[in-house]
Write an enzyme that holds these catalytic residues in place. Structure first.
Site, PDB file in Angstrom:
ATOM      1  N   VAL A 164      -1.617   9.122  24.294  1.00  0.00           N
ATOM      2  CA  VAL A 164      -1.644   8.193  25.197  1.00  0.00           C
ATOM      3  C   VAL A 164      -2.971   8.056  25.980  1.00  0.00           C
ATOM      4  O   VAL A 164      -3.720   7.040  26.367  1.00  0.00           O
ATOM      5  CB  VAL A 164      -0.616   8.312  26.506  1.00  0.00           C
ATOM      6  N   TYR A 212      11.838   6.423   0.261  1.00  0.00           N
ATOM      7  CA  TYR A 212      11.304   6.293   1.463  1.00  0.00           C
ATOM      8  C   TYR A 212      11.361   7.348   2.603  1.00  0.00           C
ATOM      9  O   TYR A 212      10.688   7.267   3.615  1.00  0.00           O
ATOM     10  CB  TYR A 212      11.306   4.796   1.845  1.00  0.00           C
ATOM     11  N   ALA A 221      -1.512   5.366   1.796  1.00  0.00           N
ATOM     12  CA  ALA A 221      -0.341   5.546   2.300  1.00  0.00           C
ATOM     13  C   ALA A 221       0.745   5.215   1.347  1.00  0.00           C
ATOM     14  O   ALA A 221       1.777   5.854   1.049  1.00  0.00           O
ATOM     15  CB  ALA A 221      -0.017   4.812   3.721  1.00  0.00           C
ATOM     16  N   TYR A 273       7.987  -2.329   6.579  1.00  0.00           N
ATOM     17  CA  TYR A 273       8.508  -2.464   5.252  1.00  0.00           C
ATOM     18  C   TYR A 273       9.835  -2.509   5.242  1.00  0.00           C
ATOM     19  O   TYR A 273      10.751  -2.305   6.106  1.00  0.00           O
ATOM     20  CB  TYR A 273       8.152  -0.911   4.434  1.00  0.00           C
ATOM     21  N   LYS A 313      10.304   2.845  10.437  1.00  0.00           N
ATOM     22  CA  LYS A 313       9.876   1.340  10.467  1.00  0.00           C
ATOM     23  C   LYS A 313      11.124   0.540  11.014  1.00  0.00           C
ATOM     24  O   LYS A 313      10.664  -0.323  11.651  1.00  0.00           O
ATOM     25  CB  LYS A 313       9.943   0.906   8.937  1.00  0.00           C
ATOM     26  N   ASP A 336      -6.268   9.342  18.435  1.00  0.00           N
ATOM     27  CA  ASP A 336      -5.057   9.483  17.854  1.00  0.00           C
ATOM     28  C   ASP A 336      -4.072   8.541  18.292  1.00  0.00           C
ATOM     29  O   ASP A 336      -3.796   8.661  19.525  1.00  0.00           O
ATOM     30  CB  ASP A 336      -4.883  11.146  18.022  1.00  0.00           C
TER      31      ASP A 336
END
Ligand code: NAI
Length: 269
Positions: free
Chosen positions: A69, A159, A200, A149, A166, A65
């Site tokens: 961390v 978006y 996505a 993007y 982004k 995932d």
């Protein structure tokens, strides 16, 4: 094939199915002579598609995932063991917004979701880089790339909070690029890709219409995923050794085109 990545070792995230940009990047990296490890969220493994890619590219899969961390530490540690040396390139090809998924309007955002969007789609890149640096898991002149993007720079109403993600992602590439460049000569960049028909991408409301709009604006047309994979290979290769802290448009000329004659004709009376 040009053996551009001969002898290089890489980690590729985000290959979900054969439409995924990361899927094509993995195939191209292998063709150019790299050894790779594939990774994705444990939940994405359930679909099992990635196993086909792993077989085809002779790669091991390490679930992680990207917000954890601990998982990322395991990913980088195991990858250097499996690949028998430090890593030369990393692809971050991860994006997800619960607000977009659940059609939450931008002016009524759920902030727990928003935090999740930022963590999955942007902070995860910082986490990858921080883990890699702490473990000293990357070779000098290595290259880390994330996919972005143009909504990072300009408003695309559909978006939603992915735009903030982004913008953060691209900023992380600049900021970490400075530190990693100074410390280990590792390069960090983002590629700003055209709309692409993937899981996505298609999850964004009105994607199909926008895909056609972007196609009509871009002088070269929308950049396909296969070409994005080629660009990634070039960015992982030694041919781009001095490129860092950049957001690189891979969009058929869309970003610098104001309007196309084709689009104008649609509005002529
Ligand atoms: P995709 O849906 O095939 O890939 C997204 C990946 O993110 C999936 O493999 C998914 O399992 C992974 N992911 C989600 N949450 C995760 C987590 N917590 N940990 C690890 N992995 C996780 O779609 P696509 O289009 O290939 O997306 C790749 C990247 O390209 C994303 O960053 C996306 O925003 C970006 N991009 C896509 C465009 C498009 O139109 N498809 C345009 C520009 C950029």
């Amino acid at each position: 094939m040009h053996n551009l990545l001969k002898g290089k070792r890489g980690i590729i995230s985000g290959a979900l199915d054969s439409n995924s940009i990361a899927w094509k990047v993995a195939q191209r990296c292998r063709q150019e002579g790299a050894s790779i490890v594939l990774t994705n969220a444990p939940i994405a493994m359930r679909m099992g598609e990635i196993k086909k890619l792993a077989e085809e590219t002779n790669a091991e899969i390490i679930p992680a995932d990207a917000t954890s961390v601990e998982d990322l530490t395991n990913l980088f540690t195991k990858s250097t063991e499996i690949l028998n040396g430090k890593i030369d390139f990393v692809l971050h090809s991860i994006g997800m917004s619960p607000n977009v998924r659940k059609n939450v309007p931008y002016t009524d955002l759920n902030y727990d979701f928003f935090t999740k969007t930022l963590d999955v789609s942007a902070l995860s890149f910082h986490k990858m880089l921080q883990v890699a640096m702490k473990l000293d898991a990357m070779n000098e002149w290595g290259s880390a790339l994330a996919l972005s993007y143009i909504a990072a720079q300009r408003c695309y109403p559909f978006y939603s909070d992915m735009a903030e993600a982004k913008a953060t992602l691209e900023s992380i590439a600049r900021s970490f690029g400075y530190h990693y460049g100074k410390k280990r000569k590792v390069r960090v960049n983002t590629i700003s890709q055209s709309p692409t028909k993937t899981t996505a991408g298609s999850g964004i409301k009105g994607f199909e219409t926008f895909f056609n709009f972007a196609e009509s604006i871009s002088p070269l047309g929308n950049a396909p995923a296969d070409d994005c994979a080629n660009y990634c290979v070039m960015m992982f290769s030694d041919l781009t050794r001095m490129v860092t802290m950049q957001n690189l448009y891979h969009d058929g000329g869309y970003a610098t085109t104001g309007v196309s004659m084709e689009a104008m004709e649609k509005f002529s009376s």
